[in-house]
Design a protein around this motif. Structure first.
Motif, PDB file in Angstrom:
ATOM      1  N   GLY A  18    -104.486  -2.159   1.747  1.00  0.00           N
ATOM      2  CA  GLY A  18    -105.608  -1.812   2.612  1.00  0.00           C
ATOM      3  C   GLY A  18    -106.381  -0.623   2.081  1.00  0.00           C
ATOM      4  O   GLY A  18    -107.214  -0.040   2.782  1.00  0.00           O
ATOM      5  N   ALA A  19    -106.107  -0.254   0.825  1.00  0.00           N
ATOM      6  CA  ALA A  19    -106.865   0.829   0.187  1.00  0.00           C
ATOM      7  C   ALA A  19    -108.333   0.424   0.083  1.00  0.00           C
ATOM      8  O   ALA A  19    -108.656  -0.742  -0.136  1.00  0.00           O
ATOM      9  N   THR A  20    -109.206   1.397   0.253  1.00  0.00           N
ATOM     10  CA  THR A  20    -110.636   1.109   0.223  1.00  0.00           C
ATOM     11  C   THR A  20    -111.408   2.338  -0.225  1.00  0.00           C
ATOM     12  O   THR A  20    -110.920   3.465  -0.100  1.00  0.00           O
ATOM     13  N   GLU A  21    -112.611   2.106  -0.711  1.00  0.00           N
ATOM     14  CA  GLU A  21    -113.495   3.200  -1.124  1.00  0.00           C
ATOM     15  C   GLU A  21    -114.259   3.798   0.057  1.00  0.00           C
ATOM     16  O   GLU A  21    -114.881   4.846  -0.081  1.00  0.00           O
ATOM     17  N   ARG A  22    -114.221   3.148   1.209  1.00  0.00           N
ATOM     18  CA  ARG A  22    -115.073   3.573   2.316  1.00  0.00           C
ATOM     19  C   ARG A  22    -114.730   4.987   2.752  1.00  0.00           C
ATOM     20  O   ARG A  22    -113.600   5.272   3.152  1.00  0.00           O
ATOM     21  N   PRO A  23    -115.698   5.926   2.704  1.00  0.00           N
ATOM     22  CA  PRO A  23    -115.443   7.307   3.126  1.00  0.00           C
ATOM     23  C   PRO A  23    -114.985   7.374   4.581  1.00  0.00           C
ATOM     24  O   PRO A  23    -115.470   6.640   5.437  1.00  0.00           O
ATOM     25  N   GLY A  24    -114.022   8.226   4.839  1.00  0.00           N
ATOM     26  CA  GLY A  24    -113.515   8.406   6.186  1.00  0.00           C
ATOM     27  C   GLY A  24    -112.502   7.380   6.633  1.00  0.00           C
ATOM     28  O   GLY A  24    -112.008   7.444   7.762  1.00  0.00           O
ATOM     29  N   SER A  25    -112.170   6.438   5.781  1.00  0.00           N
ATOM     30  CA  SER A  25    -111.212   5.394   6.149  1.00  0.00           C
ATOM     31  C   SER A  25    -109.780   5.856   5.890  1.00  0.00           C
ATOM     32  O   SER A  25    -109.523   6.711   5.040  1.00  0.00           O
ATOM     33  N   VAL A  26    -108.842   5.269   6.639  1.00  0.00           N
ATOM     34  CA  VAL A  26    -107.428   5.567   6.435  1.00  0.00           C
ATOM     35  C   VAL A  26    -106.989   5.132   5.041  1.00  0.00           C
ATOM     36  O   VAL A  26    -106.253   5.849   4.348  1.00  0.00           O
ATOM     37  N   GLY A  27    -107.439   3.954   4.613  1.00  0.00           N
ATOM     38  CA  GLY A  27    -107.049   3.449   3.299  1.00  0.00           C
ATOM     39  C   GLY A  27    -107.458   4.370   2.173  1.00  0.00           C
ATOM     40  O   GLY A  27    -106.731   4.546   1.192  1.00  0.00           O
ATOM     41  N   VAL A  40    -100.812   2.161  -6.710  1.00  0.00           N
ATOM     42  CA  VAL A  40    -101.473   0.874  -6.920  1.00  0.00           C
ATOM     43  C   VAL A  40    -102.204   0.474  -5.644  1.00  0.00           C
ATOM     44  O   VAL A  40    -101.577   0.098  -4.658  1.00  0.00           O
ATOM     45  N   PRO A  41    -103.551   0.559  -5.617  1.00  0.00           N
ATOM     46  CA  PRO A  41    -104.297   0.074  -4.453  1.00  0.00           C
ATOM     47  C   PRO A  41    -104.241  -1.449  -4.383  1.00  0.00           C
ATOM     48  O   PRO A  41    -104.309  -2.137  -5.407  1.00  0.00           O
ATOM     49  N   VAL A  42    -104.106  -1.968  -3.151  1.00  0.00           N
ATOM     50  CA  VAL A  42    -104.072  -3.415  -2.942  1.00  0.00           C
ATOM     51  C   VAL A  42    -105.232  -3.786  -2.008  1.00  0.00           C
ATOM     52  O   VAL A  42    -105.240  -3.419  -0.837  1.00  0.00           O
ATOM     53  N   ASN A  43    -106.220  -4.499  -2.578  1.00  0.00           N
ATOM     54  CA  ASN A  43    -107.369  -4.946  -1.787  1.00  0.00           C
ATOM     55  C   ASN A  43    -108.100  -6.006  -2.589  1.00  0.00           C
ATOM     56  O   ASN A  43    -108.683  -5.708  -3.633  1.00  0.00           O
ATOM     57  N   PRO A  44    -108.088  -7.251  -2.125  1.00  0.00           N
ATOM     58  CA  PRO A  44    -108.737  -8.330  -2.886  1.00  0.00           C
ATOM     59  C   PRO A  44    -110.258  -8.197  -2.929  1.00  0.00           C
ATOM     60  O   PRO A  44    -110.903  -8.888  -3.715  1.00  0.00           O
ATOM     61  N   ASN A  45    -110.810  -7.303  -2.124  1.00  0.00           N
ATOM     62  CA  ASN A  45    -112.262  -7.153  -2.070  1.00  0.00           C
ATOM     63  C   ASN A  45    -112.781  -5.968  -2.887  1.00  0.00           C
ATOM     64  O   ASN A  45    -113.971  -5.676  -2.859  1.00  0.00           O
ATOM     65  N   CYS A  46    -111.889  -5.272  -3.573  1.00  0.00           N
ATOM     66  CA  CYS A  46    -112.300  -4.116  -4.386  1.00  0.00           C
ATOM     67  C   CYS A  46    -111.730  -4.244  -5.795  1.00  0.00           C
ATOM     68  O   CYS A  46    -110.605  -4.723  -5.978  1.00  0.00           O
ATOM     69  N   GLU A  47    -112.490  -3.785  -6.765  1.00  0.00           N
ATOM     70  CA  GLU A  47    -111.982  -3.737  -8.131  1.00  0.00           C
ATOM     71  C   GLU A  47    -111.243  -2.432  -8.395  1.00  0.00           C
ATOM     72  O   GLU A  47    -110.235  -2.413  -9.105  1.00  0.00           O
ATOM     73  N   THR A  48    -111.795  -1.328  -7.852  1.00  0.00           N
ATOM     74  CA  THR A  48    -111.142  -0.025  -8.005  1.00  0.00           C
ATOM     75  C   THR A  48    -111.235   0.731  -6.680  1.00  0.00           C
ATOM     76  O   THR A  48    -112.122   0.484  -5.873  1.00  0.00           O
ATOM     77  N   ALA A  85     -94.216   0.327  -0.075  1.00  0.00           N
ATOM     78  CA  ALA A  85     -95.479  -0.259   0.361  1.00  0.00           C
ATOM     79  C   ALA A  85     -95.973   0.479   1.589  1.00  0.00           C
ATOM     80  O   ALA A  85     -95.240   0.619   2.572  1.00  0.00           O
ATOM     81  N   VAL A  86     -97.216   0.960   1.526  1.00  0.00           N
ATOM     82  CA  VAL A  86     -97.846   1.626   2.662  1.00  0.00           C
ATOM     83  C   VAL A  86     -98.934   0.697   3.185  1.00  0.00           C
ATOM     84  O   VAL A  86     -99.879   0.361   2.454  1.00  0.00           O
ATOM     85  N   VAL A  87     -98.797   0.273   4.445  1.00  0.00           N
ATOM     86  CA  VAL A  87     -99.644  -0.791   4.987  1.00  0.00           C
ATOM     87  C   VAL A  87    -100.698  -0.198   5.916  1.00  0.00           C
ATOM     88  O   VAL A  87    -100.371   0.451   6.918  1.00  0.00           O
ATOM     89  N   ALA A  88    -101.973  -0.420   5.573  1.00  0.00           N
ATOM     90  CA  ALA A  88    -103.083   0.068   6.391  1.00  0.00           C
ATOM     91  C   ALA A  88    -104.136  -1.017   6.512  1.00  0.00           C
ATOM     92  O   ALA A  88    -105.314  -0.811   6.214  1.00  0.00           O
ATOM     93  N   VAL A  89    -103.688  -2.193   6.930  1.00  0.00           N
ATOM     94  CA  VAL A  89    -104.593  -3.324   7.120  1.00  0.00           C
ATOM     95  C   VAL A  89    -104.726  -3.602   8.612  1.00  0.00           C
ATOM     96  O   VAL A  89    -103.941  -3.099   9.421  1.00  0.00           O
ATOM     97  N   PRO A  90    -105.693  -4.392   9.057  1.00  0.00           N
ATOM     98  CA  PRO A  90    -105.815  -4.713  10.481  1.00  0.00           C
ATOM     99  C   PRO A  90    -104.534  -5.315  11.042  1.00  0.00           C
ATOM    100  O   PRO A  90    -103.782  -6.011  10.336  1.00  0.00           O
ATOM    101  N   ALA A  91    -104.295  -5.047  12.326  1.00  0.00           N
ATOM    102  CA  ALA A  91    -103.049  -5.487  12.957  1.00  0.00           C
ATOM    103  C   ALA A  91    -102.840  -6.996  12.864  1.00  0.00           C
ATOM    104  O   ALA A  91    -101.707  -7.466  12.732  1.00  0.00           O
ATOM    105  N   ALA A  92    -103.904  -7.747  12.912  1.00  0.00           N
ATOM    106  CA  ALA A  92    -103.791  -9.208  12.927  1.00  0.00           C
ATOM    107  C   ALA A  92    -103.130  -9.753  11.669  1.00  0.00           C
ATOM    108  O   ALA A  92    -102.533 -10.837  11.699  1.00  0.00           O
ATOM    109  N   VAL A  93    -103.236  -9.033  10.552  1.00  0.00           N
ATOM    110  CA  VAL A  93    -102.664  -9.534   9.291  1.00  0.00           C
ATOM    111  C   VAL A  93    -101.500  -8.674   8.810  1.00  0.00           C
ATOM    112  O   VAL A  93    -100.900  -8.955   7.768  1.00  0.00           O
ATOM    113  N   ALA A  94    -101.180  -7.602   9.543  1.00  0.00           N
ATOM    114  CA  ALA A  94    -100.172  -6.654   9.074  1.00  0.00           C
ATOM    115  C   ALA A  94     -98.797  -7.288   8.914  1.00  0.00           C
ATOM    116  O   ALA A  94     -98.081  -7.014   7.944  1.00  0.00           O
TER     117      ALA A  94
END
Length: 694
Positions: free
Chosen positions: A17-26, A42-50, A68-77
């Motif tokens: 659930g890592a992401t580039e979005r500023p202010g995000s938990v990931g 190792v960031p895990v996010n199929p929608n980001c390259e880095t 593994a540190v999980v920070a994805v939406p509850a529906a898929v956690a």
């Protein structure tokens, strides 16, 4: 550290659930890990390259991660955690919220998460948590705004917000941490798991925590009881005023509420309970930085008489005593201090004392065999250098090896001395009472560490007879029992008066003639709990009055509650009470800790006085004896105003037998013996009330 050691020592961390979005938990998780972690991230996010300059992967199975540190939406956690388990990852931290704390669908989702963790044998922290920190490896797998300063305190908290506040505060107050865990919902790993793990961890000198609940109280007591023999545990437990006994039907249930259960459990486990956050970290600092004293004698050295008196008052409020100096010490103090100085405890070196004079006084008292610890109090003067005083106290503490706290009562001057004191592990306070209180914490831990190992006391009992009483109640569909169940106590060796429950005046007279004259007669009904309130008890009934007494008791019960089930009338020998004390023994089954055992002043004043002691079953004889000594009415048991002391051994034995009974039969939810009349020659259970689970 056992099975949880890998949780705090990963070599490769996957942030799902890592992401580039500023202010995000990931993003915050990745940035915090990048700050000090020496392993691979190792960031895990199929929608980001880095993310933050690190190459992403699409799935956790591609990472070969240890954690593994999980920070994805509850529906898929839950699905993501399953992927981690399938990939062979043993340690998982679920940051994601939206589980049991939300109820409904979230609670179902948490049960699914627990099932996945059990299937893959995962060490799972959370969900709904801030994350974890381990300073030795630079691991900050949280989204807190700052990490923890390094040290030897390991800290767990049921509140993530509390963790962030503590981390911010600790940097300015000389408290360093080894590991930090935000427990979250405790779906898998709970406080007991971490206490057990840190108890085996050489890098952890003190365990502290903020708790709102304890999941398995009995296990916590057993585990913490072993850990605290070597490693101090200090907790703040919130919810002191919780009205947990509102629905209780017994005296014991009403008085042994939820916080009494926690109080008893923590005490039996050897855990020090702090009242406030300040107390929690005062305890952490002194336990991590100072040795445990060998005696309870404390010396006070000051250049200011008033603060010295304040410290002396604080000594009287806690477990310490003011050390009585030997003649040699007094003589040396006279030689080193000017005329007018007080050479007895508290030592007042008077207001013009310089550094040399105070150093000499501290050195002298620390050498006295009666001194187990010392507090050094100083007000700022033109003749005193606080920085030098801090260095002197640190040197002397190291030389003598005794615990010392300081109270440098100033502003900027005191702050300039803090670095020296922090480096030496010496807590410094503005308030003399806090300085003394910290030493009191060390003394309390000394008593905990030296306490004897206690095994539950058991007796030969007639378990089959007790089972038969409960079986008969089940057959009738009855959950509340009274004196008709006195044979339950007989089966476990608790003395009861002679007597029987009868259903006719003729039988009542026959029993009365057998047990003697006069007798006590009581209405027997599971629907009438407080018999004396309706006139349902007659004391001192002569044989000639038994018929009328029987009819009157039944009539009173019918008038009070026409639909009440009347099982009969108990005719009982009259117990002599003039030489005795009416007490109560009872039990109430707590959801977390199991049966609580209560002892106190009994009779009709039990809930008015509320003078009781509580422990978690099963009891050792030493536990039971302590209970008889700690109630405020204890002097009544020892003999007051010329009365003979009552048989405390009989009380302790009754408590242990009751403890064995309710441990053997978990279906007993509540039980009162009130009164248990304790006399010089023994104890007898006069009345009984209990609630069972069908």
């Amino acid at each position: 550290m056992g099975r949880l050691s890998s949780l705090f020592t990963p070599e490769r961390v996957a942030v799902i659930g890592a992401t580039e979005r500023p202010g995000s938990v990931g993003r915050a998780l990745v940035e915090n890990l990048q700050a000090d972690f020496g392993g691979e991230i190792v960031p895990v996010n199929p929608n980001c390259e880095t993310v933050c300059g690190l190459d992403c992967v699409d799935h956790v199975g591609e990472t070969d991660a240890d954690l593994a540190v999980v920070a994805v939406p509850a529906a898929v956690a839950v699905d993501v955690v399953r992927e981690a388990g399938e990939a062979g990852i043993d340690d998982v931290v679920v940051i994601t919220a939206g589980f049991g704390e939300t109820g409904g669908e979230g609670a179902d989702r948490e049960r699914d998460l627990e099932a996945v963790a059990e299937e893959y044998d995962l060490n799972l922290v959370g969900p709904n948590c801030l994350g974890i920190i381990s300073t030795p490896v630079g691991l900050n797998a949280t989204f807190a705004p700052r990490s923890a300063p390094s040290g030897s305190v390991s800290f767990l908290s049921q509140s993530g917000a509390f963790v962030t506040a503590v981390l911010d505060w600790a940097a300015d107050h000389g408290v360093g941490f080894k590991d930090v865990v935000s427990l979250g919902n405790k779906a898998v790993l709970d406080e007991t798991d971490f206490v057990e793990s840190w108890g085996d961890d050489e890098g952890t000198d003190v365990i502290v925590g903020y708790l709102e609940s304890i999941e398995d109280g009995r296990r916590f007591v057993d585990v913490a009881g072993e850990v605290t023999r070597e490693t101090p545990v200090v907790v703040v437990k919130s919810g002191r005023t919780e009205a947990g006994a509102q629905a209780a039907s017994s005296h014991t249930g009403a008085m042994a509420g939820r916080d009494r259960a926690y109080e008893a459990g923590l005490r039996q486990a050897g855990v020090i309970r702090a009242d406030t956050v300040q107390d929690l970290f005062d305890a952490a600092r002194v336990l991590a930085g100072q040795p445990v004293p060998e005696t309870d004698g404390v010396a006070v050295v000051t250049n200011a008489g008033g603060p010295g008196v304040m410290a002396t008052d604080a000594v009287g409020d806690g477990p310490l005593s003011l050390a009585k100096f030997g003649n040699d010490t007094v003589s040396r103090l006279r030689d080193r201090l000017p005329e007018g100085a007080n050479v007895y405890n508290p030592v007042d070196a008077i207001g013009d004392a310089d550094n040399e004079r105070l150093r000499a006084a501290v050195d002298t008292v620390l050498a006295d065999d009666a001194v187990g610890s010392a507090v050094v109090i100083a007000a700022p003067t033109a003749t005193l250098d606080f920085v030098q005083l801090a260095a002197d106290v640190a040197d002397l503490q190291a030389d003598h090896g005794l615990p010392v706290t300081t109270c440098l009562m100033g502003g900027e001057r005191a702050r300039e001395a803090d670095d020296t004191l922090v480096e030496a592990g010496i807590p410094n306070y503005f308030d003399p009472a806090r300085a003394v209180g910290s030493l009191g914490t060390l003394e309390r831990y000394r008593a905990i560490r030296e306490r004897e190992r206690r095994e539950p006391t058991t007796y030969d009992v007639d378990r089959e007879a007790a089972q038969a009483v409960l079986d008969r109640a089940r057959e009738r569909g009855t959950t509340r029992l009274g004196v008709e169940a006195m044979s339950l106590l007989d089966a476990y060796g608790i003395p009861t008066p002679a007597g029987e429950v009868v259903d006719s005046p003729v039988d009542a007279l026959e029993v009365a003639e057998d047990v003697g004259e006069p007798v006590v007669m009581k209405i027997v009904s599971p629907d009438i709990l407080h018999k004396s309130d309706i006139g349902g008890v007659k004391v001192g009934v002569d044989h000639a009055d038994v018929y009328d007494a029987f009819e009157d008791l039944v009539a009173r019960a019918r008038n009070y509650q026409p639909d009440a089930t009347i099982l009969g009338v108990q005719v009982q020998e009259m117990v002599e009470t003039e030489s005795g004390v009416e007490t109560i023994v009872g039990t109430n089954r707590d959801p977390q800790f199991g049966p609580l055992i209560l002892f106190g002043l009994g009779g009709i004043f039990v809930e008015v006085m509320e003078d009781t002691a509580v422990r978690i079953a099963p009891l050792a004889e030493a536990d039971a004896r302590e209970m008889t000594e700690e109630i405020q009415a204890a002097p009544l048991l020892s003999g007051a105003r010329g009365r003979d002391p009552v048989d405390r051994d009989a009380v302790a034995e009754t408590l242990c037998r009751l403890s064995q009974l309710v441990t053997d039969f978990p279906e007993i939810l509540e039980l009162d013996v009130n009164p248990l009349v304790v006399r010089p020659d023994g104890a007898v259970a006069v009345d009984l009330r209990l609630t069972i689970e069908l």
